[in-house]
Scaffold this motif. Structure first.
Motif, PDB file in Angstrom:
ATOM      1  N   VAL A   1       0.839  -1.200   0.000  1.00 35.00           N
ATOM      2  CA  VAL A   1       0.000   0.000   0.000  1.00 35.00           C
ATOM      3  C   VAL A   1       0.874   1.250   0.000  1.00 35.00           C
ATOM      4  O   VAL A   1       0.654   2.194  -0.771  1.00 35.00           O
ATOM      5  N   MET A   2       1.888   1.268   0.880  1.00 32.81           N
ATOM      6  CA  MET A   2       2.747   2.444   0.967  1.00 32.81           C
ATOM      7  C   MET A   2       3.578   2.631  -0.297  1.00 32.81           C
ATOM      8  O   MET A   2       3.843   3.766  -0.710  1.00 32.81           O
ATOM      9  N   ALA A   3       3.984   1.528  -0.932  1.00 35.56           N
ATOM     10  CA  ALA A   3       4.723   1.639  -2.197  1.00 35.56           C
ATOM     11  C   ALA A   3       3.839   2.275  -3.266  1.00 35.56           C
ATOM     12  O   ALA A   3       4.289   3.156  -4.020  1.00 35.56           O
ATOM     13  N   LYS A   4       2.590   1.845  -3.334  1.00 38.23           N
ATOM     14  CA  LYS A   4       1.651   2.441  -4.294  1.00 38.23           C
ATOM     15  C   LYS A   4       1.438   3.927  -4.007  1.00 38.23           C
ATOM     16  O   LYS A   4       1.349   4.745  -4.934  1.00 38.23           O
ATOM     17  N   PHE A   5       1.375   4.274  -2.730  1.00 35.85           N
ATOM     18  CA  PHE A   5       1.144   5.669  -2.332  1.00 35.85           C
ATOM     19  C   PHE A   5       2.340   6.542  -2.720  1.00 35.85           C
ATOM     20  O   PHE A   5       2.180   7.646  -3.250  1.00 35.85           O
ATOM     21  N   ARG A   6       3.530   6.051  -2.452  1.00 36.97           N
ATOM     22  CA  ARG A   6       4.738   6.813  -2.783  1.00 36.97           C
ATOM     23  C   ARG A   6       4.900   6.981  -4.297  1.00 36.97           C
ATOM     24  O   ARG A   6       5.331   8.024  -4.774  1.00 36.97           O
ATOM     25  N   GLU A   7       4.555   5.923  -5.032  1.00 38.43           N
ATOM     26  CA  GLU A   7       4.730   5.953  -6.484  1.00 38.43           C
ATOM     27  C   GLU A   7       3.594   6.651  -7.217  1.00 38.43           C
ATOM     28  O   GLU A   7       3.676   6.870  -8.428  1.00 38.43           O
TER      29      GLU A   7
ATOM     30  N   VAL B   1       0.507   5.487  -7.572  1.00 35.93           N
ATOM     31  CA  VAL B   1      -0.502   4.567  -8.116  1.00 35.93           C
ATOM     32  C   VAL B   1      -1.844   4.824  -7.440  1.00 35.93           C
ATOM     33  O   VAL B   1      -2.897   4.772  -8.062  1.00 35.93           O
ATOM     34  N   VAL B   2      -1.799   5.092  -6.135  1.00 29.33           N
ATOM     35  CA  VAL B   2      -2.972   5.605  -5.409  1.00 29.33           C
ATOM     36  C   VAL B   2      -2.589   6.959  -4.832  1.00 29.33           C
ATOM     37  O   VAL B   2      -1.414   7.198  -4.526  1.00 29.33           O
TER      38      VAL B   2
END
Length: 451
Positions: free
Chosen positions: A284-290, A292-293
């Protein structure tokens, strides 16, 4: 400023690679004392650079005075897994040109895998107290060579009930060691108590203000109920301009429900709370940083340790339970001098808590209305500008006094009426013969006595 501290060249190289051209205030005040090996109590707001304030001196010592025969030499205790990840990231960045090794010991990871990491004697152990206690009990970790103990966000660890674990862990650090205690506030009584137990002749470094960063705009929008809050949240997330947003809820169930609702409205959102497995949290945090979300709905689990660039909107769907927790939530935005917006959705159940946070932080939230979703609730009646009720106690006192006077008056009138009525009866009873009035009672008493 960093060059003037005579830091090891490899550390200066890493600082330059990170493009840190100027030390923050907390770093300027604490680094000279920490480099001398002095115990420190560091109090500073979130996002002020506290992590580097203790990582730079411990890394300088490890690089400058290598001891290949020793076991782990640095212990950093943190309250949450997320903060452990953030500290590890900063540690790796600052030690990228050296051979320093660090490991994370936290829940949600295979125990035996962590034991294998600890057997390699990493220079730095970054751990949550609960999991580290398990390793101590299983004798899979040795802390006898620890030279520096760091308690990061000590107030949060105490709030989470880790006091006994922290004290027990430090007892295993048998060598004379340096202690660095970091807390967002010194108002927490437990912080002072544990500092008095663990630190020796500590130097206080205090860099905190009475209010939050001036670059964060704080607003309050009144609401009627949770359904109204859902509509307001959706409106804000579709009409405000932001790069990334975090919405804070009080419970896991509320976070999941709001996450599902926003997904239904086609927003790019994920939830983050304690029931989510660690691997899924990392995703989730990877998606947030990138990117994606761009929206995270989270419980207070995410209030500490998350340092994500681009978070410029925070929505408190539920109010924080304390002023300190509010600071940590709102501190997710406005980092590194960037501007941010924090909005609290407040209904009749939240108003008193919101007012107490205002008084505690000595700030005044900006009042705001969204015309298409204007609340029927307008706040408690008779409220001063500072949020305190005005005249309520006095009015209630007057009402009680008035009621007492009316009650006394009614009683007096009833008593007078009975008195007037009884006077006539007494006179009549006195003039009656012995067979009338009260005479029969007297005559009956006489007969009983004679028997």
């Amino acid at each position: 400023m960093f060059e003037s501290l005579n830091l090891h060249p490899k550390l200066i190289q890493a600082i330059n690679a990170l493009q840190w051209t100027q030390a923050t205030e907390v770093q300027t005040q604490s680094l000279p004392f920490a480099l001398q090996g002095q115990d420190l109590i560091i109090s500073a707001e979130t996002g002020s650079g506290k992590t580097a304030a203790y990582l730079i001196p411990v890394l300088h010592k490890l690089i400058s005075q290598p001891n290949n025969q020793a076991g782990s030499q640095i212990l950093i205790m943190v309250p949450t897994r997320e903060l452990a990840q953030q500290v590890k990231k900063d540690c790796d960045a600052l030690s990228q040109f050296s051979a320093i090794q660090s490991v994370i010991i936290r829940g949600g990871q295979e125990f035996q895998y962590q034991a294998s990491l600890l057997r390699r004697n990493p220079h730095i152990i970054i751990a949550t107290p609960g999991r580290l206690t398990e390793h101590l009990n299983s004798k899979t970790v040795d802390l006898s060579d620890i030279e520096t103990v760091v308690l990061d966000e000590c107030d949060r660890m105490l709030d989470m009930g880790f006091r006994d674990e922290v004290l027990a862990i430090t007892e295993h650090c048998t060598t004379k060691h340096q202690s660095l205690l970091l807390s967002a506030t010194l108002r927490h009584r437990g912080v002072k108590a544990i500092a008095g137990t663990l630190l020796n002749d500590a130097k206080l470094v205090k860099v905190e203000t009475d209010s939050l960063q001036p670059n964060i705009t704080q607003q309050v929008i009144l609401s009627d109920d949770d359904k109204h809050k859902e509509k307001l949240t959706h409106w804000l997330l579709t009409n405000e301009k932001y790069e990334k947003a975090i919405v804070f809820t009080k419970t896991r169930a509320a976070a999941q429900q709001l996450n599902n609702l926003l997904r239904y409205h086609k927003l790019r959102v994920e939830s983050l709370h304690g029931e989510i497995a660690q691997d899924d949290r990392n995703k989730v945090m990877a998606k947030f940083r990138e990117g994606v979300v761009d929206i995270i709905v989270a419980t207070d689990l995410a209030a500490r340790g998350l340092d994500v660039q681009g978070v410029d909107l925070v929505i408190n769907y539920h109010m924080a339970q304390s002023g300190d927790e509010h600071v940590h939530r709102v501190g997710r935005t406005g980092r590194a001098g960037e501007s941010g917006l924090a909005i609290c959705l407040v209904n009749s159940f939240d108003y008193s808590l919101m007012s107490s946070i205002e008084r505690y932080l000595k700030i005044r939230f900006e009042r705001r209305q969204i015309e298409p979703l204007k609340a029927k609730y307008t706040g408690p009646k008779n409220v001063k500008a500072n949020g305190k009720p005005v005249g309520v106690k006095k009015a209630n006192t007057k009402k009680r006094n008035s009621d007492k006077k009316n009650e006394s008056k009614v009683k007096a009138e009833k008593h007078a009426a009975r008195k007037r009525k009884n006077i006539g009866k007494r006179r009549q009873a006195t003039n009656q013969p012995e067979t009338g009035g009260f005479a029969p009672i007297k005559k009956k008493k006489t007969i009983i006595e004679e028997q």
